[in-house]
Every structure is written in structure tokens, then in C-alpha cells.
Design a protein around this motif. Sequence first.
Motif, PDB file in Angstrom:
ATOM      1  N   PRO A 150     -28.228  16.741 -36.366  1.00 35.97           N
ATOM      2  CA  PRO A 150     -28.810  17.827 -35.565  1.00 35.97           C
ATOM      3  C   PRO A 150     -30.212  18.182 -36.076  1.00 35.97           C
ATOM      4  O   PRO A 150     -30.461  19.282 -36.578  1.00 35.97           O
ATOM      5  CB  PRO A 150     -27.816  18.978 -35.754  1.00 35.97           C
ATOM      6  CG  PRO A 150     -27.245  18.725 -37.117  1.00 35.97           C
ATOM      7  CD  PRO A 150     -27.182  17.237 -37.278  1.00 35.97           C
ATOM      8  N   ILE A 151     -31.105  17.234 -35.951  1.00 39.22           N
ATOM      9  CA  ILE A 151     -32.432  17.364 -36.543  1.00 39.22           C
ATOM     10  C   ILE A 151     -33.291  18.369 -35.776  1.00 39.22           C
ATOM     11  O   ILE A 151     -33.344  18.351 -34.541  1.00 39.22           O
ATOM     12  CB  ILE A 151     -33.109  15.972 -36.583  1.00 39.22           C
ATOM     13  CG1 ILE A 151     -34.501  16.053 -37.206  1.00 39.22           C
ATOM     14  CG2 ILE A 151     -33.178  15.347 -35.201  1.00 39.22           C
ATOM     15  CD1 ILE A 151     -35.157  14.708 -37.414  1.00 39.22           C
ATOM     16  N   ASN A 168     -42.045   7.676 -27.938  1.00 39.55           N
ATOM     17  CA  ASN A 168     -41.873   6.232 -27.734  1.00 39.55           C
ATOM     18  C   ASN A 168     -41.138   5.569 -28.891  1.00 39.55           C
ATOM     19  O   ASN A 168     -40.388   4.610 -28.675  1.00 39.55           O
ATOM     20  CB  ASN A 168     -43.233   5.570 -27.511  1.00 39.55           C
ATOM     21  CG  ASN A 168     -43.692   5.671 -26.072  1.00 39.55           C
ATOM     22  OD1 ASN A 168     -43.386   4.815 -25.244  1.00 39.55           O
ATOM     23  ND2 ASN A 168     -44.422   6.737 -25.760  1.00 39.55           N
ATOM     24  N   ILE A 169     -41.305   6.071 -30.093  1.00 38.47           N
ATOM     25  CA  ILE A 169     -40.558   5.548 -31.238  1.00 38.47           C
ATOM     26  C   ILE A 169     -39.070   5.844 -31.066  1.00 38.47           C
ATOM     27  O   ILE A 169     -38.217   4.968 -31.261  1.00 38.47           O
ATOM     28  CB  ILE A 169     -41.097   6.142 -32.558  1.00 38.47           C
ATOM     29  CG1 ILE A 169     -42.437   5.477 -32.922  1.00 38.47           C
ATOM     30  CG2 ILE A 169     -40.086   5.970 -33.695  1.00 38.47           C
ATOM     31  CD1 ILE A 169     -43.148   6.119 -34.076  1.00 38.47           C
ATOM     32  N   LEU A 170     -38.756   7.065 -30.694  1.00 42.70           N
ATOM     33  CA  LEU A 170     -37.344   7.422 -30.474  1.00 42.70           C
ATOM     34  C   LEU A 170     -36.746   6.564 -29.359  1.00 42.70           C
ATOM     35  O   LEU A 170     -35.610   6.080 -29.474  1.00 42.70           O
ATOM     36  CB  LEU A 170     -37.214   8.904 -30.137  1.00 42.70           C
ATOM     37  CG  LEU A 170     -37.605   9.893 -31.253  1.00 42.70           C
ATOM     38  CD1 LEU A 170     -37.491  11.334 -30.753  1.00 42.70           C
ATOM     39  CD2 LEU A 170     -36.754   9.686 -32.503  1.00 42.70           C
ATOM     40  N   GLU A 171     -37.510   6.348 -28.290  1.00 45.98           N
ATOM     41  CA  GLU A 171     -37.019   5.517 -27.186  1.00 45.98           C
ATOM     42  C   GLU A 171     -36.799   4.076 -27.643  1.00 45.98           C
ATOM     43  O   GLU A 171     -35.849   3.419 -27.213  1.00 45.98           O
ATOM     44  CB  GLU A 171     -38.015   5.559 -26.025  1.00 45.98           C
ATOM     45  CG  GLU A 171     -38.030   6.896 -25.287  1.00 45.98           C
ATOM     46  CD  GLU A 171     -39.127   6.978 -24.250  1.00 45.98           C
ATOM     47  OE1 GLU A 171     -39.878   5.982 -24.093  1.00 45.98           O
ATOM     48  OE2 GLU A 171     -39.254   8.034 -23.591  1.00 45.98           O
ATOM     49  N   ALA A 172     -37.660   3.581 -28.531  1.00 47.68           N
ATOM     50  CA  ALA A 172     -37.491   2.223 -29.055  1.00 47.68           C
ATOM     51  C   ALA A 172     -36.235   2.114 -29.907  1.00 47.68           C
ATOM     52  O   ALA A 172     -35.632   1.040 -30.009  1.00 47.68           O
ATOM     53  CB  ALA A 172     -38.719   1.827 -29.872  1.00 47.68           C
ATOM     54  N   ASP A 179     -31.059  13.604 -26.407  1.00 48.71           N
ATOM     55  CA  ASP A 179     -29.982  13.224 -27.324  1.00 48.71           C
ATOM     56  C   ASP A 179     -29.993  14.105 -28.560  1.00 48.71           C
ATOM     57  O   ASP A 179     -28.937  14.579 -29.026  1.00 48.71           O
ATOM     58  CB  ASP A 179     -30.122  11.757 -27.735  1.00 48.71           C
ATOM     59  CG  ASP A 179     -29.836  10.807 -26.587  1.00 48.71           C
ATOM     60  OD1 ASP A 179     -28.909  11.079 -25.805  1.00 48.71           O
ATOM     61  OD2 ASP A 179     -30.557   9.790 -26.472  1.00 48.71           O
ATOM     62  N   ILE A 180     -31.190  14.316 -29.117  1.00 50.45           N
ATOM     63  CA  ILE A 180     -31.296  15.140 -30.329  1.00 50.45           C
ATOM     64  C   ILE A 180     -30.807  16.551 -30.050  1.00 50.45           C
ATOM     65  O   ILE A 180     -30.074  17.153 -30.855  1.00 50.45           O
ATOM     66  CB  ILE A 180     -32.754  15.147 -30.841  1.00 50.45           C
ATOM     67  CG1 ILE A 180     -33.112  13.763 -31.401  1.00 50.45           C
ATOM     68  CG2 ILE A 180     -32.957  16.227 -31.898  1.00 50.45           C
ATOM     69  CD1 ILE A 180     -34.554  13.614 -31.821  1.00 50.45           C
ATOM     70  N   GLY A 185     -29.574  19.612 -32.389  1.00 54.19           N
ATOM     71  CA  GLY A 185     -30.921  19.723 -32.923  1.00 54.19           C
ATOM     72  C   GLY A 185     -31.856  20.440 -31.958  1.00 54.19           C
ATOM     73  O   GLY A 185     -31.431  21.055 -30.981  1.00 54.19           O
ATOM     74  N   SER A 186     -33.164  20.339 -32.212  1.00 57.23           N
ATOM     75  CA  SER A 186     -34.152  21.008 -31.365  1.00 57.23           C
ATOM     76  C   SER A 186     -35.466  20.239 -31.412  1.00 57.23           C
ATOM     77  O   SER A 186     -35.725  19.466 -32.335  1.00 57.23           O
ATOM     78  CB  SER A 186     -34.390  22.452 -31.830  1.00 57.23           C
ATOM     79  OG  SER A 186     -34.882  22.463 -33.172  1.00 57.23           O
TER      80      SER A 186
END
Length: 335
Positions: A150-151, A168-172, A179-180, A185-186
Amino acid sequence: MNKTIVIAIIFGFVFLTACEKDNEQEAKGAVQSEATFHTTIVGGRVGGAWSVFAEGIAESIRREHEGAIITVEPGGIVENPLTVATGTVPYGLSYAMTSYAAYSGDEPYDQPYEDIRSVSVVIPANYYQFIVAADVYYDSFEEMIKQKAPIRLAVDQKGAAGEIITRNILEAYGISYGDIISWGGSIDYLSGSKTFEMMADNRIDASGDAVSAPSSDIIEASTLMRLKMLELNGKVIERVSEKLGMDAGTINATAYPFLEEDVATVSTPAILIAHKDVPEEDVYQMTKAIYENFDYLRTVHKEFNSLSEDNMMKVGNVPLHPGAEKFFREKGMLP
């Protein structure tokens, strides 16, 4: 003396005098034109590093052209390509990736701005750095995702370069902001200084942005709290680099006292851009001034230390302005 001859002599004297005056004025005009280099560069926020970078470039021109009038105006990484492309100012600073996004009409721009041309690298690398509090229970993106941590993530302002890279990094990696949030998370859209202030207060767990390495904000934050940095895996680096026009990069372990080993990531240079209609000779002289003033620029800001003949033409995917291309070819820096 014949009256006709007298008139001819007088006419000839007047004609020669007028020619001399015209030649004199023309010569003065040529000297003034040669001595005067008048232009504007849009940089960063007042007092920020990018305004210092822009002023360094401006002073390089002044050193090469006596009487040059170079105005430096405040701007922003995303805004500057638009300002240049629309002809509001002739020159500006931005990331290579952001300039190319504007040129090609990719996010955050709503259409292509094809009047942008690249001139020179200013700062060779700005590295994406994903900083987390040292006490979080994961040491990699893979662990963070596997455990659905839960970042509480801080990203740059929506649509800013750092935010686009983070997304884009998270999508990669196969995840999204949604999702986070679903993991408890938030996502907060914050500037660097505010991010680390909240991280010190245990209100933020992580932050990602493309900045210099070392970054003064991160160094200052590391004196107040324990930090660590997560690296990107090879496939993510490849995907993000291809999509955003970035490069693979490595942050040396010596950049920060809390790093124990080098960190693999993506990077993008900061470049000088110009409108395509800026005269070729002007851009040639601008490029030449940067080349001739490496030593001076290194006294302006430590980020200029890595600017060199080997990398100043590595501007990314935005086409070179003919004036810059002419200079680089003359120096044998381009084939």
C-alpha cells in the motif's frame, strides 16, 4: 572655365561625398550587426537550476560576441517546447524526451509541433530516481508489486515529465495508479521539496522523478532520514526508453552516501532547442559559443562538468537545426 565642366565637377564631388557617407554608414552597420547578437532563451523557474543553466548559455554568447544582448526568461520543462515551437521565443531548454514528445505530438501535447529543432545538449543526463524510505519492507519493484504494498507514492505534477515517466514505468511493470490505490496506497502530485518534507513526516513512502545525480533535494533529504533507491529491470528500461525516447542509464554508487551499488535506470539529457526559422548563422554561433566555453560553464554549475565534445551533439530524436548541424560537421562530430 566652361560652365558645363564646372557643373560636372560639382556634381561629381557631391556624388563621391555621398558614396563615402553611404560606405561609412554601411561599414558602421556591418560592425554593429557583427557585434550585436540579440536573442531570448527561456529556462526554468526563477532561482532554480534551469534558470542557472540558461544564464550560463547566455553568458557564453556574451563572451563570444561583444555587445550581445541575451535575455533569459523563466519557463518550464513542458512549457518551453511550446513557447519555442510557436515562435514566442527563439530558444529554450527542455528534456530531449519532452522536446520529442512535443515534436511528435505525444503526451502531454495534443498535437505535433514540428517547428522545433535541437541545438545542443546542455546537461548530458537526468536520471529517473525512485526513492523510498529505508524502512519499507521491499527492496525492488518486483517485491513491491508481488506483495501489493500500500505504497503512498508522490509523483510530479500531472502531465509533468517526471509524472509521465513514473506512470510509464509502472505500466511497463504491469500496474497502474489505480492498482496502487486498490492496495490501500495513494498517489499525490507534489514537487520535490514538498515530497521529501512529507516523507520525513512519514506521510509519503516513495517518490519518482528525473533529476540530476546527485540531486540536491535528495542529498538534503538523506541528511534527515534514511533512504534507498530502487532500480529498474532491463526489460522495463528497454520498453520505457523506446516509448518515451529515453536512454538506459546508470547512477553511480558514489552519487549518494546511502547507495551501496550502482543503480540501473533510464535517463534523458537536457537540451537547447530553437525554432526552425532562427537564422542558420545565429544557431551556428550559439552552438560554437557553447563549444568554446566548456571551461566557463563548469564554473557556473557542477552539472556542466559532464558536458563535452563527445556528447554535446547527442540531442535525441528531435532533428538538428541546420546551424548546429553545420557546426558539428565542421568539427568532425557528425559523419
